[in-house]
Enzyme design. Structure first.
Site, short mmCIF file in Angstrom:
data_model
loop_
_atom_site.label_atom_id
_atom_site.label_comp_id
_atom_site.label_asym_id
_atom_site.label_seq_id
_atom_site.Cartn_x
_atom_site.Cartn_y
_atom_site.Cartn_z
N SER A 176 10.18 45.55 24.82
CA SER A 176 11.43 44.87 25.11
C SER A 176 12.41 45.11 23.98
O SER A 176 12.07 44.97 22.81
CB SER A 176 11.19 43.37 25.27
OG SER A 176 12.39 42.65 25.14
N LYS A 177 13.63 45.49 24.34
CA LYS A 177 14.68 45.68 23.35
C LYS A 177 14.92 44.37 22.58
O LYS A 177 15.19 44.38 21.38
CB LYS A 177 15.96 46.14 24.06
CG LYS A 177 17.12 46.46 23.11
CD LYS A 177 16.92 47.75 22.38
CE LYS A 177 18.17 48.15 21.61
NZ LYS A 177 17.97 49.30 20.74
#
Length: 496
Positions: free
Chosen positions: A263-264
């Site tokens: 996940s960014k």
């Protein structure tokens, strides 16, 4: 409202038939995360391995999440990765436009068609927009599902806003097939009446992608396994329209570890981040290809693939339903392999910006430093910390001159430097060969191991215990004047 059959027949007639057609359909929301890149790659590989057509479609119906410049990131990434598209917003094609908001007028007409078929209904209930998008709505309590025509007409005459929802059958089951997960059957009464058209007239993702995939002749749909739960509803839409259902390829997520998706938001790298961290595109692409896919047959043990080799080896049956863990150490291995395999001139070009971060002196040849580094770094970002000594001699301890293997200590090192410095000073030419031959010959003349002479010369010239390249290469790159200056400083240090 009467259905304009000629309109639909014309669109049907435009659909290319007879060969594989795949699409990469990103939303322009800012960056290309690893899962997105993998989807693009697999989609491209399916098309190329089957002699088919690869299409780029921009899905921009979620206007609230759009990021300025994000479409350019998509084009740039695909180009850098060599994932060329045959049809798309920039190149055109027979089934355009290829940007969803430019297709806006289509979706309402197809929703109207579903209304006529009894496969959708207008819902006039007050619902938050987030609920419209998510489809989080209890069908059983929806009073609009079974409104009579007079009630619908009254709402419309009063100008009441509405969404259009899919009318899922109450009874029965829906079965769909996925390449990796096989046949999956769900009870229809577990499916919600998802929103197809929002109040603003724009379609939801779930409706637009079905309509667009059909009208663009898409034969294989590649997407994340999080869409498995929506697949039955997509099937029911295809069936309501009487359309062929494409081959579904749902890819399991790319995980940071055994429990967490990448996940960014949690700092996991996007494609652009990986490039900034010193990885090269072919290595990233090769590694991403193996995150959830494995070659078979005579290629089963192969790890390193060029893009053309991936095309030859790729088969969708090799896609796994198990999540893939993104292992940065494995990517380091891939990257080092690619860096070492590059043509020296290509590596020098890629390395130069990193070399110049540490070595500002224009008189020092960056390509010559690159030649020392190619076999010695895993990432381009490793470079600056390895070579700062070329620009300025660092502070170092006299203990660096002591090395058991080379049979040196402070006294031996001082003797070596005192004896070799005038010899180097007398050299008429300063080439790698003359420096090498002079040092080797002089060690033999002194009756010492090569390392006994080379170690103190390298330490005095670099001030570092570990260097890319040995004494000969370092002296040549530094140049005669700077080398002699540093050797004399080394002698001063050794004399105390």
């Amino acid at each position: 409202m009467a259905v304009n059959e000629a309109f639909f027949e014309e669109l049907e007639a435009r659909i290319p038939k007879g060969k594989v057609r795949t699409r990469f359909a990103p939303s322009p929301t800012g960056y290309m995360h690893v899962g997105n890149l993998r989807t693009a790659l697999y989609t491209w590989l399916i098309a190329r391995s089957k002699g088919g057509t690869f299409i780029l479609r921009i899905e921009d119906t979620d206007q609230g999440r759009l990021v300025e410049g994000a479409t350019d990131v998509i084009y740039k990434t695909l180009k850098e990765c060599g994932l060329d598209h045959d049809e798309g917003p920039d190149v055109g094609g027979p089934v355009g436009p290829y940007i969803q908001t430019e297709r806006r007028d289509l979706y309402g007409k197809y929703a109207q068609l579903l209304l006529e078929k009894g496969a959708a209904y207008r819902c006039f209930c007050e619902k938050a927009e987030s609920e419209e998008d998510s489809g989080n709505f209890d069908r059983g309590e929806d009073p609009c599902r079974n409104l009579c025509q007079a009630e619908i007409d009254a709402h419309l005459a009063a100008g009441h806003p509405f969404v259009i929802r899919q009318k899922i059958p109450h009874e029965g089951k829906t079965t769909f097939h996925d390449v990796s997960f096989g046949d999956i059957t769900v009870d229809n009464d577990t499916l919600d009446d998802q929103v197809l058209i929002k109040r603003d007239g724009l379609p939801t993702y779930n409706f637009a992608n079905v309509v667009d995939d059909h009208l663009m002749g898409i034969t294989h749909v590649v997407r994340g396994s999080e869409y498995l739960s929506s697949a039955p509803k997509y099937n029911l839409l295809y069936e309501s329209f009487g359309w062929d259902i494409p081959t579904y390829v749902h890819c399991s997520p790319v995980m940071r570890d055994a429990h967490n998706k990448m996940s960014k938001r949690h700092g996991d790298p996007s494609y652009e981040d990986l490039l900034a961290q010193g990885y090269v595109t072919p290595a990233v692409l090769n590694y991403v290809a193996l995150l959830g896919w494995a070659p078979k047959g005579d290629k089963a043990e192969q790890e390193i693939f060029s893009l053309s080799e991936l095309v030859d080896a790729f088969d969708i049956s090799g896609i796994s339903k198990s999540p893939a863990i993104f292992d940065i150490a494995k990517l380091d291995y891939f990257n080092a392999t690619y860096l070492r395999a590059m043509a020296p001139a290509d590596f020098a070009k890629a390395a130069e910006p990193y070399i110049r971060q540490a070595v500002k002196n224009p008189a020092i040849d960056a390509a010559e430093i690159a030649a020392l580094l190619q076999a010695r770094c895993e990432k381009l970002t490793d470079i600056p910390e390895k070579i700062g000594f070329f620009d300025a001699l660092p502070a170092y301890d006299v203990e660096c001159f002591t090395n058991k293997k080379s049979k040196t200590d402070s006294a031996v090192s001082l003797e070596m430097l005192e004896k070799v410095t005038p010899v180097l000073e007398a050299l008429p030419t300063w080439t790698t060969d003359t420096i090498h031959d002079t040092l080797i010959d002089f060690a033999a003349k002194l009756g010492v191991k090569n390392a006994t002479l080379m170690w103190p010369v390298r330490i005095a010239a670099s001030g570092c215990l570990v260097t890319p390249g040995g004494a000969v290469e370092i002296c040549h790159i530094l140049g005669k004047e700077e080398t002699l200056r540093r050797l004399k400083l080394g002698m001063e240090k050794l004399r105390g």
